[in-house]
Design a protein around this motif. Structure first.
Motif, mmCIF file in Angstrom:
data_model
loop_
_atom_site.group_PDB
_atom_site.id
_atom_site.type_symbol
_atom_site.label_atom_id
_atom_site.label_comp_id
_atom_site.label_asym_id
_atom_site.label_seq_id
_atom_site.Cartn_x
_atom_site.Cartn_y
_atom_site.Cartn_z
ATOM 1 N N ARG A 16 27.443 -44.919 -75.550
ATOM 2 C CA ARG A 16 28.320 -45.336 -74.456
ATOM 3 C C ARG A 16 27.991 -46.764 -74.017
ATOM 4 N NH1 ARG A 16 29.949 -42.350 -68.719
ATOM 5 N NH2 ARG A 16 31.152 -44.135 -67.926
ATOM 6 N N ASP A 62 30.749 -49.707 -74.406
ATOM 7 C CA ASP A 62 31.190 -50.433 -73.218
ATOM 8 C C ASP A 62 30.947 -51.934 -73.367
ATOM 9 O OD1 ASP A 62 32.028 -48.103 -72.028
ATOM 10 O OD2 ASP A 62 30.259 -47.890 -70.738
ATOM 11 N N TYR A 76 36.030 -41.570 -77.224
ATOM 12 C CA TYR A 76 35.683 -42.424 -76.081
ATOM 13 C C TYR A 76 36.043 -43.879 -76.382
ATOM 14 C CZ TYR A 76 33.006 -44.844 -72.511
ATOM 15 O OH TYR A 76 32.650 -45.670 -71.459
ATOM 16 N N LYS A 115 39.825 -44.363 -76.329
ATOM 17 C CA LYS A 115 40.345 -44.349 -74.968
ATOM 18 C C LYS A 115 40.125 -45.693 -74.295
ATOM 19 C CE LYS A 115 39.877 -41.977 -70.524
ATOM 20 N NZ LYS A 115 39.185 -40.912 -69.773
ATOM 21 N N LYS A 116 38.907 -46.247 -74.432
ATOM 22 C CA LYS A 116 38.610 -47.535 -73.805
ATOM 23 C C LYS A 116 39.458 -48.656 -74.404
ATOM 24 C CE LYS A 116 35.966 -47.724 -71.000
ATOM 25 N NZ LYS A 116 36.083 -47.405 -69.562
ATOM 26 N N ASP A 173 26.740 -38.259 -71.684
ATOM 27 C CA ASP A 173 27.571 -39.151 -70.877
ATOM 28 C C ASP A 173 28.879 -39.528 -71.570
ATOM 29 O OD1 ASP A 173 26.579 -40.772 -72.880
ATOM 30 O OD2 ASP A 173 25.722 -42.292 -71.548
ATOM 31 N N LEU A 174 29.219 -38.836 -72.669
ATOM 32 C CA LEU A 174 30.468 -39.101 -73.381
ATOM 33 C C LEU A 174 31.526 -38.035 -73.129
ATOM 34 C CD1 LEU A 174 29.078 -40.341 -76.826
ATOM 35 C CD2 LEU A 174 30.226 -41.722 -75.089
ATOM 36 N N PRO A 206 32.197 -35.980 -70.655
ATOM 37 C CA PRO A 206 32.949 -36.012 -69.393
ATOM 38 C C PRO A 206 34.010 -37.105 -69.340
ATOM 39 C CG PRO A 206 30.594 -35.785 -68.973
ATOM 40 C CD PRO A 206 30.740 -36.099 -70.427
ATOM 41 N N GLU A 207 33.866 -38.129 -70.187
ATOM 42 C CA GLU A 207 34.795 -39.259 -70.152
ATOM 43 C C GLU A 207 36.035 -39.045 -71.009
ATOM 44 O OE1 GLU A 207 34.450 -41.826 -68.113
ATOM 45 O OE2 GLU A 207 32.671 -40.800 -67.344
ATOM 46 N N ILE A 208 36.032 -38.010 -71.834
ATOM 47 C CA ILE A 208 37.207 -37.771 -72.689
ATOM 48 C C ILE A 208 37.939 -36.493 -72.303
ATOM 49 C CG2 ILE A 208 36.212 -38.989 -74.645
ATOM 50 C CD1 ILE A 208 35.697 -36.229 -75.925
ATOM 51 N N MET A 229 45.445 -40.719 -68.593
ATOM 52 C CA MET A 229 44.667 -39.766 -67.811
ATOM 53 C C MET A 229 45.480 -38.498 -67.563
ATOM 54 S SD MET A 229 41.829 -41.252 -67.563
ATOM 55 C CE MET A 229 40.995 -40.221 -66.380
#
Length: 360
Positions: free
Chosen positions: A82, A86, A110, A113-114, A332-333, A335-337, A360
């Motif tokens: 992550r 980022d 992830y 998405k970013k 930490d990945l 939850p972001e997808i 989203m």
């Protein structure tokens, strides 16, 4: 081609050697800078084993500098993905391709998405495992144990598969089998289950810092445990309609070795001189990477498919108790997808995220 390698551990060093052998120019950027700081002193890196060479690495000070490469390869533990993604996202453009080696915890989703948030869509390649094995012999010397004959890969979005395969073959040779999507890749990585089994069965050796051979300690009892873990993974894959390699397929395709049991195969590897040292500290990626970023996503898929995986579930709980940590919370990945329902997850694994839309 210029190939940016995010990471500076043994696998990253091994990839640089292979890339140089194929006529490409590898560039390194490391979050920790520990390895790159040592290399910046000017000492060449010496490679032995399956590849024999010597080179001085080209170092990047920032993620922006790494973005000058044509292709970016993530070759670092998943708990660093992550941070690296980022850092890289602002510097990626439509001309880039990204390879994630090896893919864990839907890191490709992830990244997609970013990038979609920036209105960008590029080929993201997920490998089921590393192209090679590599271990340090000293600060500047590394041994490549094997270059794998076959590695499964998938592209995100899936329609970029042909382009992604061409890039991988150009860089690392004709050794890639294209699979339908990253769910297949997620269920093709044997490392999390195997490393968990090995760590559980040798935890006191690891905690005491003993010298021990990994293959020589795959006794019949440990081998049966690894085989049972493999059956759970295969059942999850079958529930998704996926055909993935078994542990026996892995040994045959990666190391050209067959046997009736995992213990028998491990003994044969020892006889051939392959008995890599097991971890000597509880600060090992066998647990700190593979439990939160390997096993937790596997259980995520098992629950989505309604398939019981009691050995995987118990392994996570036992190691969490032994370490006094909540490994599920350390991912930490995921939850972001999500949360993603099964149809959405399946669609995202093929299509990625819509560009310039409300994702989203």
């Amino acid at each position: 081609m210029k190939v940016g390698i995010a990471g500076a551990g043994s696998i990253a060093i091994g990839y640089a050697a292979l890339l140089l052998q194929h006529g490409h120019t590898p560039l390194f950027w490391s979050r920790s800078r520990e390895r790159t700081a040592a290399a910046s002193l000017g000492e060449p890196l010496t490679i032995s084993g399956a590849i024999t060479t010597e080179f001085r690495p080209l170092l990047c000070a920032t993620a922006e500098e790494l973005g000058e490469a044509d292709v970016i390869v993530l070759a670092l533990p998943a708990y660093g993905h992550r941070f690296v993604i980022d850092a890289l996202v602002p510097h990626l453009t439509s001309r880039h391709s990204v390879i994630i080696s090896a893919h864990l915890s839907f890191a490709a989703l992830y990244l997609a998405k970013k990038l979609a948030e920036r209105g960008i869509e590029i080929p993201i390649t997920a490998w089921s495992t590393t192209v090679l094995t590599c271990k340090p012999r000293s600060a500047n010397a590394f041994n490549i144990g094997a270059v794998r004959a076959k590695v499964d890969m998938a592209a995100l979005p899936a329609r970029f598969a042909q382009r992604a395969h061409a890039v991988c073959t150009n860089l690392f040779g004709d050794r890639f089998d294209v699979k339908d999507d990253i769910i297949t890749i997620a269920l093709s990585n044997l490392n999390p289950q195997d490393h968990m089994g090995i760590a559980l069965c040798n935890l006191t050796r690891i905690e005491r810092g003993e010298d021990w051979g990994q293959n020589s300690n795959v006794t019949p009892a440990v081998g049966r445990f690894l085989e049972a873990l493999d059956l759970e993974r295969l059942a999850i894959a079958a529930a998704f309609g996926k055909t993935v390699r078994s542990t026996f397929d892995h040994f045959r395709l990666s190391f050209d070795i067959s046997g009736q049991t995992v213990s028998e195969i491990s003994s044969t590897l020892v006889e051939r001189g392959s008995d890599p040292a097991g971890p000597k500290s509880t600060d090992t990626r066998y647990v700190l990477e593979d439990v939160p970023f390997g096993l937790i996503p596997t259980l995520y898929l098992a629950r989505a498919a309604g398939v019981p995986a009691p050995l995987h579930e118990s392994g996570v709980q036992i190691l969490s108790a032994c370490y006094g940590r909540d490994f599920a919370a350390e991912n930490d990945l995921l939850p972001e997808i999500g949360p993603l329902d099964l149809p959405t997850l399946t669609r995202r694994a093929v299509e990625g995220y819509p560009v310039a839309a409300d994702i989203m």
